[in-house]
Design an enzyme around this catalytic site. Structure first.
Site, PDB file in Angstrom:
ATOM      1  N   GLY A 165     148.771 -39.206  10.372  1.00 35.93           N
ATOM      2  CA  GLY A 165     150.115 -39.781  10.365  1.00 35.93           C
ATOM      3  C   GLY A 165     151.163 -38.947   9.665  1.00 35.93           C
ATOM      4  O   GLY A 165     151.231 -37.721   9.814  1.00 35.93           O
ATOM      5  N   ILE A 166     151.981 -39.616   8.858  1.00 34.39           N
ATOM      6  CA  ILE A 166     153.098 -38.968   8.170  1.00 34.39           C
ATOM      7  C   ILE A 166     152.604 -37.878   7.228  1.00 34.39           C
ATOM      8  O   ILE A 166     153.187 -36.794   7.146  1.00 34.39           O
ATOM      9  CB  ILE A 166     153.913 -40.017   7.389  1.00 34.39           C
ATOM     10  CG1 ILE A 166     154.483 -41.076   8.325  1.00 34.39           C
ATOM     11  CG2 ILE A 166     155.056 -39.347   6.628  1.00 34.39           C
ATOM     12  CD1 ILE A 166     155.030 -42.291   7.616  1.00 34.39           C
ATOM     13  N   GLY A 167     151.527 -38.153   6.499  1.00 34.45           N
ATOM     14  CA  GLY A 167     151.012 -37.179   5.547  1.00 34.45           C
ATOM     15  C   GLY A 167     150.601 -35.879   6.213  1.00 34.45           C
ATOM     16  O   GLY A 167     150.892 -34.787   5.713  1.00 34.45           O
TER      17      GLY A 167
ATOM     18  N   SER B  25     159.470 -48.338   1.538  1.00 37.07           N
ATOM     19  CA  SER B  25     159.712 -48.917   2.859  1.00 37.07           C
ATOM     20  C   SER B  25     160.858 -49.902   2.768  1.00 37.07           C
ATOM     21  O   SER B  25     161.142 -50.458   1.697  1.00 37.07           O
ATOM     22  CB  SER B  25     158.450 -49.634   3.343  1.00 37.07           C
ATOM     23  OG  SER B  25     158.728 -50.438   4.471  1.00 37.07           O
TER      24      SER B  25
ATOM     25  N   TYR C 227     152.561 -56.407   0.559  1.00 37.35           N
ATOM     26  CA  TYR C 227     153.066 -55.079   0.913  1.00 37.35           C
ATOM     27  C   TYR C 227     154.510 -54.910   0.445  1.00 37.35           C
ATOM     28  O   TYR C 227     154.874 -53.870  -0.105  1.00 37.35           O
ATOM     29  CB  TYR C 227     152.955 -54.872   2.417  1.00 37.35           C
ATOM     30  CG  TYR C 227     153.347 -53.488   2.870  1.00 37.35           C
ATOM     31  CD1 TYR C 227     152.549 -52.393   2.585  1.00 37.35           C
ATOM     32  CD2 TYR C 227     154.527 -53.279   3.592  1.00 37.35           C
ATOM     33  CE1 TYR C 227     152.908 -51.114   2.999  1.00 37.35           C
ATOM     34  CE2 TYR C 227     154.891 -52.014   4.008  1.00 37.35           C
ATOM     35  CZ  TYR C 227     154.078 -50.930   3.708  1.00 37.35           C
ATOM     36  OH  TYR C 227     154.440 -49.668   4.110  1.00 37.35           O
TER      37      TYR C 227
ATOM     38  N   GLY D 298     147.037 -38.801   0.886  1.00 36.56           N
ATOM     39  CA  GLY D 298     146.940 -39.396   2.223  1.00 36.56           C
ATOM     40  C   GLY D 298     147.378 -38.467   3.331  1.00 36.56           C
ATOM     41  O   GLY D 298     148.153 -38.839   4.206  1.00 36.56           O
ATOM     42  N   ALA D 299     146.843 -37.247   3.313  1.00 33.49           N
ATOM     43  CA  ALA D 299     147.357 -36.207   4.215  1.00 33.49           C
ATOM     44  C   ALA D 299     146.573 -36.031   5.514  1.00 33.49           C
ATOM     45  O   ALA D 299     146.947 -35.197   6.335  1.00 33.49           O
ATOM     46  CB  ALA D 299     147.389 -34.869   3.473  1.00 33.49           C
TER      47      ALA D 299
END
Length: 291
Positions: free
Chosen positions: A14-16, A139, A165, A10-11
């Site tokens: 965002g964070i990735g 999370s 989630y 997931g790069a």
């Protein structure tokens, strides 16, 4: 300092993306697992331009599609890589309405947990050779999660995006602790991370209570760059192996929920996950009973 080989899911945003950029600056060789290879190639060029690091490789991988995960793992296992030093299971998602994956799994479960389970266990020989650190993005939502193993597909209950989630993020902690326990003698360490409430595209398309809670959180959101800091810290800080299995927030070890420490639940999730991905045994797994 020796060059590290790092795999990130997931790069492309965002964070990735910020994690990839930060590790490229530290001369890591990157293998970025992405659903959209066009976006992946664009990110590769951006990383090269911004950091000068040309050791960036794009691998197609849709974590909700188990055949895609197997193909990505096969590409990593094809002999070009000697070892993997860091695996960052970063990708995830929240789905407002119940959706089923290509394989018939509830999307929150397969995207946040099962796809990463299959990927990680499929590349264990490379992780062992690299004495890898495995970093799983969880999370604080895990504290709302419950392990309902009798209804993982939400067939017996009204679907709740938030509860689904929370359960998936709880499973990330179970996975982290089980990896630490099973593979410590192989040199593998694992960590769970809460990146913070990050200002990304996460949750786009949600409605109802999910959308309201995201709106409430907006003033407190941090940048993706800030959200990536704990993953980068765990990937690079010397001596972290002694804290394997732990949960980190803002680069510090933090208490998780009491439920997250349930050994019975951890073992059950591992066994169920193996069956669901069709693996009779996980490579390198120590099946010896502990005294």
């Amino acid at each position: 300092m020796s060059i590290k080989t790092t795999v990130i899911t997931g790069a492309t945003s965002g964070i990735g993306k910020e994690t990839a950029l930060a590790l490229a600056k530290k001369d890591h060789t990157l293998y970025l697992l992405v659903r959209n290879t066009i976006k992946g190639d664009e990110l590769k060029q951006e990383i090269i331009t911004k950091t000068g690091n040309k050791n960036v490789h794009i691998v197609k991988c849709d974590l909700s599609d188990l055949q895609s995960v197997r193909e990505a793992a096969a590409e990593l296992n094809n002999g070009k890589l000697f070892a993997i030093n860091v695996l960052i299971n970063n990708a995830g998602g929240m789905f407002d309405k119940k959706e089923l994956s290509k394989d018939g799994f509830e999307m929150t479960f397969v995207t946040n947990h099962l796809g990463h389970f299959l990927l990680t266990t499929s590349i264990l020989p490379l992780l062992e050779k690299g004495h890898a650190r495995i970093i799983n993005l969880s999370s604080e939502a895990h504290k709302m999660g419950k392990a309902n193993f009798d209804d993982l597909q939400w067939e017996q209950r009204p679907y709740s995006a938030i509860k689904a989630y929370g359960a998936a993020k709880l499973f990330n902690l179970y996975f982290t602790k089980t990896l630490a326990e099973k593979y410590a003698d192989k040199g593998i360490s694992s960590f769970a991370v809460h990146p913070g409430i990050v200002r990304t595209g996460f949750g786009t398309g949600t409605s109802g209570l999910s959308k309201f809670l995201l709106w409430i959180a907006t003033p407190f959101m941090i940048s993706p760059e800030e959200g990536a800091k704990t993953s980068v810290f765990l990937a690079t800080e010397p001596g972290m192996e002694a804290k394997s299995s732990q949960y980190f927030v803002k680069c510090k070890m933090t208490k998780s929920s009491v439920l997250a420490w349930s050994e019975a639940n951890r073992n059950m999730l591992w066994d169920i996950s193996k069956k669901l991905v069709g693996k009779s045994a996980v490579a390198g797994e120590d099946t010896r009973k502990k005294s």
